[in-house]
Design an enzyme around this catalytic site. Structure first.
Site, PDB file in Angstrom:
ATOM      1  N   TYR A 101     -65.109  60.537  60.991  1.00 58.42           N
ATOM      2  CA  TYR A 101     -66.250  59.755  60.527  1.00 58.42           C
ATOM      3  C   TYR A 101     -67.180  60.684  59.762  1.00 58.42           C
ATOM      4  O   TYR A 101     -67.481  61.795  60.218  1.00 58.42           O
ATOM      5  CB  TYR A 101     -67.013  59.147  61.723  1.00 58.42           C
ATOM      6  CG  TYR A 101     -68.288  58.454  61.283  1.00 58.42           C
ATOM      7  CD1 TYR A 101     -68.297  57.100  60.993  1.00 58.42           C
ATOM      8  CD2 TYR A 101     -69.465  59.184  61.091  1.00 58.42           C
ATOM      9  CE1 TYR A 101     -69.450  56.478  60.545  1.00 58.42           C
ATOM     10  CE2 TYR A 101     -70.620  58.564  60.630  1.00 58.42           C
ATOM     11  CZ  TYR A 101     -70.601  57.213  60.359  1.00 58.42           C
ATOM     12  OH  TYR A 101     -71.740  56.605  59.885  1.00 58.42           O
ATOM     13  N   GLU A 189     -71.176  55.843  53.808  1.00 56.34           N
ATOM     14  CA  GLU A 189     -70.333  56.147  54.961  1.00 56.34           C
ATOM     15  C   GLU A 189     -68.845  56.105  54.589  1.00 56.34           C
ATOM     16  O   GLU A 189     -68.418  55.221  53.866  1.00 56.34           O
ATOM     17  CB  GLU A 189     -70.642  55.073  56.005  1.00 56.34           C
ATOM     18  CG  GLU A 189     -69.929  55.186  57.308  1.00 56.34           C
ATOM     19  CD  GLU A 189     -70.316  54.027  58.233  1.00 56.34           C
ATOM     20  OE1 GLU A 189     -71.336  54.116  58.934  1.00 56.34           O
ATOM     21  OE2 GLU A 189     -69.584  53.017  58.240  1.00 56.34           O
TER      22      GLU A 189
END
Ligand code: GDP
Ligand code: MN
Length: 381
Positions: A101, A189
């Site tokens: 992530y 993101e």
């Protein structure tokens, strides 16, 4: 404003971040052709502006062009969290070793952007944040200096990435940070950023949320808005320059001023009611803006009563009263309405409303009580 995965990944790619080859399709036949072009294997990915597509079955792996066509038919027929899938992204399928992530957001308390990374990326990052918060690492970034190379390397080393990936990871992290700044995002993101079986880093998913207040600086990005994905009421509100957020309650609210709107919602909630929306008509609300606001509130079928709370400073109360009457021409009037009107020309405003049989309240507390009571009477009747 949220961007689709394919739009986010295009912006990432422009900032040097590696993404899989692929294209958007609107039909299953196109998905088949694209899969052929990609060499026969592909992932079919629903493009909807909600999270958790993977868990909902909106991400499917196809081993052949025929299978791609079949899966594309299924995905294009789906609804994910109530949003119909109109577009799919057909990407070259990756063989995944590790899912990382990597994201940037504003840390409001620290007043600078923060870059967040975890080697436990993938679809359950929220779970990791809850259960293993130490598996998530952060660096705070001075927006004037940008992300420094050593900061990116610190992230890589804290995550225990293989050393030979550190400089490529730093390049991607820097590209992500630049994207975040360049487009005035509130969130940028990559989840997952994968290490492939051949040891390459690749951004498989992308999510960007743009700051609406900065959109005027990015006409090209504003054009990326997917109006199909917005609630009709929010589209209407934008057209009239109203700030409107639909909520789940049954008491419609129309207020001038964001702070007063929030205070009004608090009062309703403290008395056991549930607001159906946040709506700020702004200062100097002219009759037709008030009318548009009322139409929008009334278009929500959960609304059982409406509370108008207007403080007349720049906005004149008589003007608002006329707006209300104008709005009521041609809309369903069975929804009871309570109005609190104070400030400039309040006497005149009240008179206009009284003549039209519309109740006004002396205080906000009284108005909230009346609106809650009215919503319950309607619910029973
Ligand atoms: P999200 O569920 O909306 O976040 O969609 P993602 O694009 O992140 O995909 C969800 C999950 O599907 C990823 O975490 C991967 O595990 C898997 N996935 C996505 N693309 C590929 C791919 O090209 N190959 C493989 N094997 N899995 C993929
Ligand atoms: Mn994802």
């Amino acid at each position: 404003m949220k961007l689709h995965e394919y739009q986010s990944k295009q912006l990432f790619s422009q900032h040097g971040i590696p993404i899989p080859r692929g294209r958007v399709a609107m039909t299953a036949a196109e998905a088949r052709t694209i899969t052929e072009e990609l060499g026969g294997r592909a992932v079919i990915k629903a493009q909807v502006l909600v999270g958790g597509r993977g868990k909902a079955g909106g991400i499917r792996l196809a081993g052949s062009p025929e299978e791609a066509e079949e899966l594309a038919t299924q995905v294009l027929g789906m609804r994910i969290k109530d949003m119909p899938v109109r577009k799919i992204l057909v990407d070259e399928a990756a063989e995944i070793q590790t899912e990382i992530y990597l994201g940037v957001a504003n840390d409001r308390a620290a007043r600078v952007p923060v870059m967040i990374a975890s080697v436990e990326g993938g679809i359950d990052i929220e779970e990791v944040a809850r259960k293993d918060p130490e598996r998530i690492v952060r660096v705070w970034v001075d927006p004037f200096l940008g992300l420094r190379e050593y900061q990116a390397r610190n992230l890589a080393s804290s995550m225990e990435l293989p050393r030979q990936l550190w400089s490529e990871f730093a390049r991607i992290a820097s590209g992500l940070f630049k994207t975040f700044l360049d487009v005035d995002a509130t969130l940028a993101e990559i989840n997952p950023l994968v290490i492939t079986h051949t040891g390459q880093l690749l951004a498989l998913d992308g999510k960007i949320i743009l700051d609406d207040n900065a959109l005027y600086r990015h006409p090209g990005l504003a054009d990326m808005r997917d109006v199909d994905e917005e609630a009709a009421s929010e589209r209407e509100a934008r057209k009239y320059g109203l700030s409107y957020v639909k909520l789940d309650g049954d008491i419609g609210c129309m207020v001038n001023g964001a702070g007063l709107a929030m205070a009004t919602m608090d009062v309703i909630k403290s008395m056991g009611g549930e607001p159906a929306n946040f709506l700020d008509v702004g200062g100097g609300a002219a009759a037709e803006k008030v009318a548009a606001a009322l139409q929008i509130i009334l278009s929500d079928e959960n609304v059982r009563s409406i509370l108008l709370n207007i403080f007349g400073g720049i906005t004149r109360c008589d003007e608002v009263a006329r707006g209300i009457l104008m709005a009521l021409e041609g809309v369903r009037r069975e929804v009871p309405m309570v109005i609190r009107l104070v400030g400039t020309n309040e006497e005149e405003g009240r008179k206009i409303l009284a003549e039209a049989d519309l109740p006004t309240a002396a205080s906000l507390n009284e108005a909230a009580r009346m609106a809650i009571a009215a919503s319950r009477v309607e619910a029973v009747g």
